[in-house]
Design a protein around this motif. Structure first.
Motif, short mmCIF file in Angstrom:
data_model
loop_
_atom_site.label_atom_id
_atom_site.label_comp_id
_atom_site.label_asym_id
_atom_site.label_seq_id
_atom_site.Cartn_x
_atom_site.Cartn_y
_atom_site.Cartn_z
N ALA A 36 59.89 52.17 11.80
CA ALA A 36 59.35 51.20 12.75
C ALA A 36 59.09 51.84 14.12
N ASP A 37 60.04 52.68 14.59
CA ASP A 37 59.86 53.34 15.88
C ASP A 37 58.66 54.30 15.85
N ALA A 38 58.55 55.07 14.78
CA ALA A 38 57.46 56.03 14.67
C ALA A 38 56.11 55.32 14.61
N MET A 39 56.02 54.25 13.83
CA MET A 39 54.74 53.55 13.70
C MET A 39 54.34 52.86 14.99
N ALA A 40 55.33 52.34 15.73
CA ALA A 40 55.02 51.71 17.02
C ALA A 40 54.47 52.75 18.00
N ALA A 41 55.12 53.92 18.03
CA ALA A 41 54.66 54.98 18.94
C ALA A 41 53.30 55.51 18.53
N LEU A 42 53.07 55.70 17.24
CA LEU A 42 51.80 56.23 16.77
C LEU A 42 50.66 55.24 16.97
N THR A 43 50.94 53.95 16.80
CA THR A 43 49.91 52.95 17.07
C THR A 43 49.50 52.98 18.53
N GLY A 44 50.50 53.14 19.43
CA GLY A 44 50.19 53.26 20.85
C GLY A 44 49.37 54.49 21.16
N ARG A 45 49.62 55.59 20.44
CA ARG A 45 48.85 56.80 20.66
C ARG A 45 47.43 56.66 20.12
N ARG A 46 47.26 55.97 19.00
CA ARG A 46 45.94 55.89 18.38
C ARG A 46 45.00 54.97 19.14
N LEU A 47 45.50 53.86 19.63
CA LEU A 47 44.64 52.90 20.34
C LEU A 47 45.17 52.65 21.75
N GLY A 48 45.67 53.67 22.40
CA GLY A 48 46.16 53.51 23.76
C GLY A 48 45.02 53.48 24.78
N MET A 49 45.26 52.89 25.93
CA MET A 49 44.25 52.82 26.96
C MET A 49 43.89 54.22 27.47
N GLY A 50 44.89 55.12 27.53
CA GLY A 50 44.60 56.47 27.97
C GLY A 50 43.61 57.17 27.07
#
Length: 224
Positions: A36-50
């Motif tokens: 769950a932690d990895a998927m949350a972080a990776l989702t943020g990296r894939r569609l992050g505002m940055g």
């Protein structure tokens, strides 16, 4: 047991899950927590505002590069001392377009890496509770990416059509330099919008498959 992935660590992409022979989770709950932690972080990296801003900045640099190339062509058309200005503008265009191309390649490669790691973590197990949260987060982020991307696509299509129309012979036709600039700018805007829209749609489609029911095998018993 592998070290727990920190969601707050946004400076690096979370690593993929360890190979089967190196996995040492004490129980399924520990595995699901890391997943769950990895998927949350990776989702943020894939569609992050940055990541979206980086795409826009790359497109802006490419647009400036095409503007320089268009200025160079116009200067060459004038001849004489304009040729020197054209060489300088062409050199500036190369300085802008080459890094923009490299940055786009890096952007695409990083997105592919994040997608592969996200899929690898998702395939470890199924956790309906956390997967629903991932899908909800993915939907919000996909909308955030999709809306401006669609606007860019619409502007790019309109500008590209105008650039082609300006090439028609007549009193209002554009010069070659003006056409190069107009087409370069409009196609850059269109490609930037398409990349953002494809990224948004791809992640939304993936999150939908993530929360879809697992197909039930029938007629055969246990498969080995």
């Amino acid at each position: 047991m592998i070290s727990k992935v920190s969601v707050a660590d946004r400076t690096r992409v979370p690593p993929p899950p360890p190979p089967p022979h190196l996995r040492s989770w004490p129980d399924r709950e520990a595995l699901l927590a890391d997943r769950a932690d990895a998927m949350a972080a990776l989702t943020g990296r894939r569609l992050g505002m940055g990541r979206l801003v980086l795409l826009w900045l790359t497109g802006a640099v490419a647009a400036l590069g095409w503007a320089s190339v268009g200025l160079a062509v116009q200067s060459f058309e004038q001849g004489g001392l304009g040729a020197m200005t054209g060489l300088l503008a062409l050199a500036l265009g190369s300085v802008l377009l080459i890094p923009a191309g490299v940055a786009l390649g890096f952007w695409l490669d990083r997105g592919r890496t994040v997608r592969e790691r996200l899929e690898a973590w998702a395939e470890l197990d199924r956790d309906p509770a956390s997967d629903v949260r991932v899908r909800a987060r993915a939907h919000r982020r996909s909308v955030m990416w999709l809306l401006p991307s669609v606007v860019l696509c619409a502007v790019g299509v309109w500008a590209t059509g105008g650039a082609w129309a300006g090439m028609a012979p007549g009193p209002g036709s554009r010069t070659v330099g003006e056409t190069v600039y107009a087409l370069g700018l409009s196609v850059t805007v269109l490609v930037t919008g398409i990349l953002g829209a494809v990224q948004s749609y791809g992640h939304q489609a993936w999150s939908g498959r993530l929360t879809s029911p697992v197909p039930v095998r029938r007629g055969g018993g246990v498969h080995r």
